[in-house]
Design a protein around this motif. Structure first.
Motif, PDB file in Angstrom:
ATOM      1  N   GLY A 123      -9.937   5.942 -14.002  1.00 52.75           N
ATOM      2  CA  GLY A 123     -10.347   7.281 -14.845  1.00 52.75           C
ATOM      3  C   GLY A 123     -10.184   8.617 -13.922  1.00 52.75           C
ATOM      4  N   PRO A 124     -10.578   9.785 -14.431  1.00 58.05           N
ATOM      5  CA  PRO A 124     -10.538  10.876 -13.737  1.00 58.05           C
ATOM      6  C   PRO A 124     -11.441  10.967 -12.422  1.00 58.05           C
ATOM      7  CG  PRO A 124     -11.002  11.340 -15.959  1.00 58.05           C
ATOM      8  CD  PRO A 124     -11.056  10.155 -15.865  1.00 58.05           C
ATOM      9  N   GLY A 125     -10.760  11.377 -11.453  1.00 58.81           N
ATOM     10  CA  GLY A 125     -11.374  11.360  -9.937  1.00 58.81           C
ATOM     11  C   GLY A 125     -11.653   9.810  -9.568  1.00 58.81           C
ATOM     12  N   ASP A 126     -10.817   8.890  -9.915  1.00 68.12           N
ATOM     13  CA  ASP A 126     -11.077   7.524  -9.348  1.00 68.12           C
ATOM     14  C   ASP A 126      -9.526   7.373  -8.912  1.00 68.12           C
ATOM     15  OD1 ASP A 126     -11.359   4.909  -8.611  1.00 68.12           O
ATOM     16  OD2 ASP A 126     -11.909   4.217 -10.788  1.00 68.12           O
ATOM     17  N   ASP A 127      -9.156   6.996  -7.789  1.00 69.82           N
ATOM     18  CA  ASP A 127      -7.979   6.514  -7.170  1.00 69.82           C
ATOM     19  C   ASP A 127      -7.942   5.058  -7.012  1.00 69.82           C
ATOM     20  OD1 ASP A 127      -6.610   8.986  -7.356  1.00 69.82           O
ATOM     21  OD2 ASP A 127      -7.153   9.401  -5.204  1.00 69.82           O
ATOM     22  N   GLY A 128      -9.095   4.290  -7.382  1.00 68.96           N
ATOM     23  CA  GLY A 128      -9.009   2.827  -7.145  1.00 68.96           C
ATOM     24  C   GLY A 128      -8.452   2.395  -5.816  1.00 68.96           C
ATOM     25  N   PRO A 129      -7.340   1.301  -5.768  1.00 64.83           N
ATOM     26  CA  PRO A 129      -7.063   0.490  -4.633  1.00 64.83           C
ATOM     27  C   PRO A 129      -6.098   2.014  -3.910  1.00 64.83           C
ATOM     28  CG  PRO A 129      -5.834  -0.195  -6.442  1.00 64.83           C
ATOM     29  CD  PRO A 129      -7.008   0.456  -7.099  1.00 64.83           C
ATOM     30  N   LEU A 130      -5.761   2.996  -4.349  1.00 63.00           N
ATOM     31  CA  LEU A 130      -4.829   3.893  -3.847  1.00 63.00           C
ATOM     32  C   LEU A 130      -5.437   4.808  -2.683  1.00 63.00           C
ATOM     33  CD1 LEU A 130      -3.042   5.548  -6.953  1.00 63.00           C
ATOM     34  CD2 LEU A 130      -2.348   3.629  -5.672  1.00 63.00           C
ATOM     35  N   GLN A 131      -6.801   4.667  -2.861  1.00 67.25           N
ATOM     36  CA  GLN A 131      -7.658   5.420  -1.870  1.00 67.25           C
ATOM     37  C   GLN A 131      -7.830   4.951  -0.623  1.00 67.25           C
ATOM     38  OE1 GLN A 131     -11.624   5.767  -2.980  1.00 67.25           O
ATOM     39  NE2 GLN A 131     -11.769   3.884  -3.366  1.00 67.25           N
ATOM     40  N   ARG A 132      -7.214   3.724  -0.502  1.00 69.87           N
ATOM     41  CA  ARG A 132      -7.297   3.064   0.868  1.00 69.87           C
ATOM     42  C   ARG A 132      -5.936   2.980   1.572  1.00 69.87           C
ATOM     43  NH1 ARG A 132      -9.672  -1.050  -2.464  1.00 69.87           N
ATOM     44  NH2 ARG A 132      -7.903  -2.249  -2.424  1.00 69.87           N
ATOM     45  N   LEU A 133      -4.755   3.530   0.990  1.00 73.06           N
ATOM     46  CA  LEU A 133      -3.656   3.655   1.496  1.00 73.06           C
ATOM     47  C   LEU A 133      -3.317   4.622   2.549  1.00 73.06           C
ATOM     48  CD1 LEU A 133      -1.767   3.216  -1.581  1.00 73.06           C
ATOM     49  CD2 LEU A 133      -2.230   1.249  -0.143  1.00 73.06           C
ATOM     50  N   GLY A 134      -2.648   4.269   3.496  1.00 66.70           N
ATOM     51  CA  GLY A 134      -2.088   5.064   4.633  1.00 66.70           C
ATOM     52  C   GLY A 134      -0.939   5.963   4.187  1.00 66.70           C
ATOM     53  N   LEU A 159       3.039  -1.170  11.050  1.00 67.97           N
ATOM     54  CA  LEU A 159       3.928  -0.786   9.741  1.00 67.97           C
ATOM     55  C   LEU A 159       3.789  -1.676   8.774  1.00 67.97           C
ATOM     56  CD1 LEU A 159       7.381  -0.261  11.732  1.00 67.97           C
ATOM     57  CD2 LEU A 159       5.946   1.303  11.019  1.00 67.97           C
ATOM     58  N   ARG A 160       3.208  -2.981   8.644  1.00 67.27           N
ATOM     59  CA  ARG A 160       2.992  -3.787   7.520  1.00 67.27           C
ATOM     60  C   ARG A 160       1.437  -3.280   7.145  1.00 67.27           C
ATOM     61  NH1 ARG A 160       2.353  -8.569   8.443  1.00 67.27           N
ATOM     62  NH2 ARG A 160       2.488  -8.726  10.695  1.00 67.27           N
ATOM     63  N   ASP A 161       0.383  -2.901   7.831  1.00 70.50           N
ATOM     64  CA  ASP A 161      -0.876  -2.633   7.614  1.00 70.50           C
ATOM     65  C   ASP A 161      -0.871  -1.507   6.532  1.00 70.50           C
ATOM     66  OD1 ASP A 161      -3.642  -2.193   6.800  1.00 70.50           O
ATOM     67  OD2 ASP A 161      -4.028  -2.041   9.336  1.00 70.50           O
ATOM     68  N   GLN A 162      -0.945  -1.883   5.283  1.00 75.67           N
ATOM     69  CA  GLN A 162      -1.030  -0.867   4.020  1.00 75.67           C
ATOM     70  C   GLN A 162      -2.286   0.215   4.404  1.00 75.67           C
ATOM     71  OE1 GLN A 162       1.627  -0.949   1.842  1.00 75.67           O
ATOM     72  NE2 GLN A 162       2.197  -2.183   3.641  1.00 75.67           N
ATOM     73  N   ARG A 163      -3.080   0.074   4.990  1.00 81.41           N
ATOM     74  CA  ARG A 163      -4.107   0.964   5.275  1.00 81.41           C
ATOM     75  C   ARG A 163      -3.696   2.141   6.347  1.00 81.41           C
ATOM     76  NH1 ARG A 163      -8.695  -3.311   6.741  1.00 81.41           N
ATOM     77  NH2 ARG A 163      -6.670  -3.940   7.924  1.00 81.41           N
ATOM     78  N   THR A 164      -2.785   1.524   7.014  1.00 83.60           N
ATOM     79  CA  THR A 164      -2.216   2.489   8.198  1.00 83.60           C
ATOM     80  C   THR A 164      -0.908   3.193   7.811  1.00 83.60           C
ATOM     81  OG1 THR A 164      -3.190   1.061   9.737  1.00 83.60           O
ATOM     82  CG2 THR A 164      -1.400   2.572  10.655  1.00 83.60           C
ATOM     83  N   VAL A 165      -0.072   2.283   7.284  1.00 84.27           N
ATOM     84  CA  VAL A 165       1.402   2.942   6.563  1.00 84.27           C
ATOM     85  C   VAL A 165       1.466   2.287   5.452  1.00 84.27           C
ATOM     86  CG1 VAL A 165       3.740   3.015   7.051  1.00 84.27           C
ATOM     87  CG2 VAL A 165       2.277   3.055   9.046  1.00 84.27           C
ATOM     88  N   SER A 166       1.727   2.906   4.365  1.00 82.03           N
ATOM     89  CA  SER A 166       1.931   2.226   2.993  1.00 82.03           C
ATOM     90  C   SER A 166       3.197   2.416   2.562  1.00 82.03           C
ATOM     91  CB  SER A 166       1.015   3.230   1.989  1.00 82.03           C
ATOM     92  OG  SER A 166       1.450   4.391   1.917  1.00 82.03           O
ATOM     93  N   GLY A 167       3.739   1.204   1.740  1.00 80.38           N
ATOM     94  CA  GLY A 167       4.994   1.114   1.295  1.00 80.38           C
ATOM     95  C   GLY A 167       5.909   0.144   1.866  1.00 80.38           C
ATOM     96  N   MET A 168       5.740  -0.046   3.277  1.00 77.59           N
ATOM     97  CA  MET A 168       6.573  -0.995   4.097  1.00 77.59           C
ATOM     98  C   MET A 168       5.985  -2.361   4.214  1.00 77.59           C
ATOM     99  SD  MET A 168       7.832   1.237   7.361  1.00 77.59           S
ATOM    100  CE  MET A 168       9.208  -0.095   7.786  1.00 77.59           C
ATOM    101  N   GLY A 169       6.859  -3.408   4.485  1.00 80.64           N
ATOM    102  CA  GLY A 169       6.673  -4.708   4.426  1.00 80.64           C
ATOM    103  C   GLY A 169       7.343  -5.525   5.556  1.00 80.64           C
ATOM    104  N   ARG A 170       7.534  -6.601   5.367  1.00 77.96           N
ATOM    105  CA  ARG A 170       8.267  -7.460   6.487  1.00 77.96           C
ATOM    106  C   ARG A 170       9.793  -7.107   6.483  1.00 77.96           C
ATOM    107  NH1 ARG A 170       4.209 -10.956   4.577  1.00 77.96           N
ATOM    108  NH2 ARG A 170       5.768 -12.158   3.207  1.00 77.96           N
ATOM    109  N   GLY A 171      10.239  -7.060   5.151  1.00 76.83           N
ATOM    110  CA  GLY A 171      11.614  -6.835   5.348  1.00 76.83           C
ATOM    111  C   GLY A 171      12.153  -5.428   5.870  1.00 76.83           C
TER     112      GLY A 171
END
Length: 279
Positions: A123-134, A159-171
């Motif tokens: 809901g409003p003001g709540d980013d849920g899991p998005l707030q932890r993303l780098g 680069l794979r740690d979503q809290r440091t960099v978001s969006g990248m994975g192993r590939g």
């Protein structure tokens, strides 16, 4: 696992398919896949889907007034755009969203056995899991991280740690390090300014190439993704740059692929899985 280019292109296709449509219903198909209890998902029924976006590896369905549905496909999650809309209950189903007879339904599926796809209603003001993303690749914050950080962890890990960099994975990490000619075991703080700039450019390039490829798809997200990666999951094949046989380091649930000639001065890194078997 789908990464930023896959999710960005998927969000664009979903926006074209159901953006502006009214949510007429939803059907949970997997126990515990819904990670929130408030707001009630039923409160979204009858609302217009204002748009479909993305943050990191999350899809963001925006219903206005701060109400959003977030979905994460994790390792084996996939998406079907069902036209005409369906009412079946597939074994792999996670949740289905319906938008009336004039629009496709959107089915989230799961083919993984470990970390599984999930969804959130925030809901409003709540980013849920998005707030932890780098920060994401291609942003000033990401550039600053690569160019100035004294982080002592391996670049592959960062680069794979979503809290440091978001969006990248192993590939894309494997491919970016190969393009930058850097060892997956190199620490960020040990890199020279030239290495850092080369890595930043390599990340930008592989992500841009991936997005071009993914935008050529149609519909949802198929089971097979990453078919355009250059080195990831191609161990045993010749390096596309120098012809040396690509090597890998195997861990319990994933592997790192690299070229010894291009990235590690000819050194073959110890394979963790094989090392354990030899003990």
């Amino acid at each position: 696992m789908p990464e930023l280019p896959e999710m960005q292109a998927l969000a664009e296709r979903l926006e074209g398919a159901v953006g502006g449509a009214v949510l007429t219903g939803f059907t949970p198909l997997a126990f515990a896949a819904l990670k929130t209890f408030a707001p009630d998902p039923a409160s979204l029924v009858g609302r217009t889907l204002g748009g479909v976006g993305r943050r990191g590896k999350y899809l963001v369905f925006d219903y206005g007034d701060g109400l959003r549905v977030l979905t994460h496909l994790s390792q084996g999650g996939r998406v079907d755009v069902e036209s005409p809309p369906k009412a079946t209950k597939p074994k792999q189903g996670v949740v289905r969203f319906t938008f009336g007879e004039d629009h496709p339904s959107v089915l989230i599926k799961e083919f993984g056995t470990e970390r599984k796809a999930g969804w959130w209603v925030v809901g409003p003001g709540d980013d849920g899991p998005l707030q932890r993303l780098g920060p994401e690749p291609g942003t000033p914050a990401f550039d600053e991280l690569l160019l100035t950080s004294a982080d002592g962890r391996r670049v592959h890990t960062i680069l794979r740690d979503q809290r440091t960099v978001s969006g990248m994975g192993r590939g894309y990490t494997d491919d970016a390090l190969h393009r930058a000619r850097l060892s997956p075991y190199a620490s960020l703080k040990s890199l020279s300014p030239q290495d850092r700039a080369r890595l930043r450019d390599a990340v930008d390039e592989v992500m841009a190439d991936g997005l071009v490829h993914e935008r050529a798809r149609q519909g949802g997200l198929p089971n097979k993704v990453g078919d355009h990666w250059v080195v990831h999951k191609r161990h045993g094949q010749p390096c596309p740059a120098c012809g040396t046989t690509l090597q890998r380091v195997s861990y319990e649930s994933y592997e790192v692929t690299y070229c010894p000639s291009c990235q590690t001065d000819g050194k073959v890194l110890a394979d963790r899985r094989m090392s354990r078997l030899l003990k």
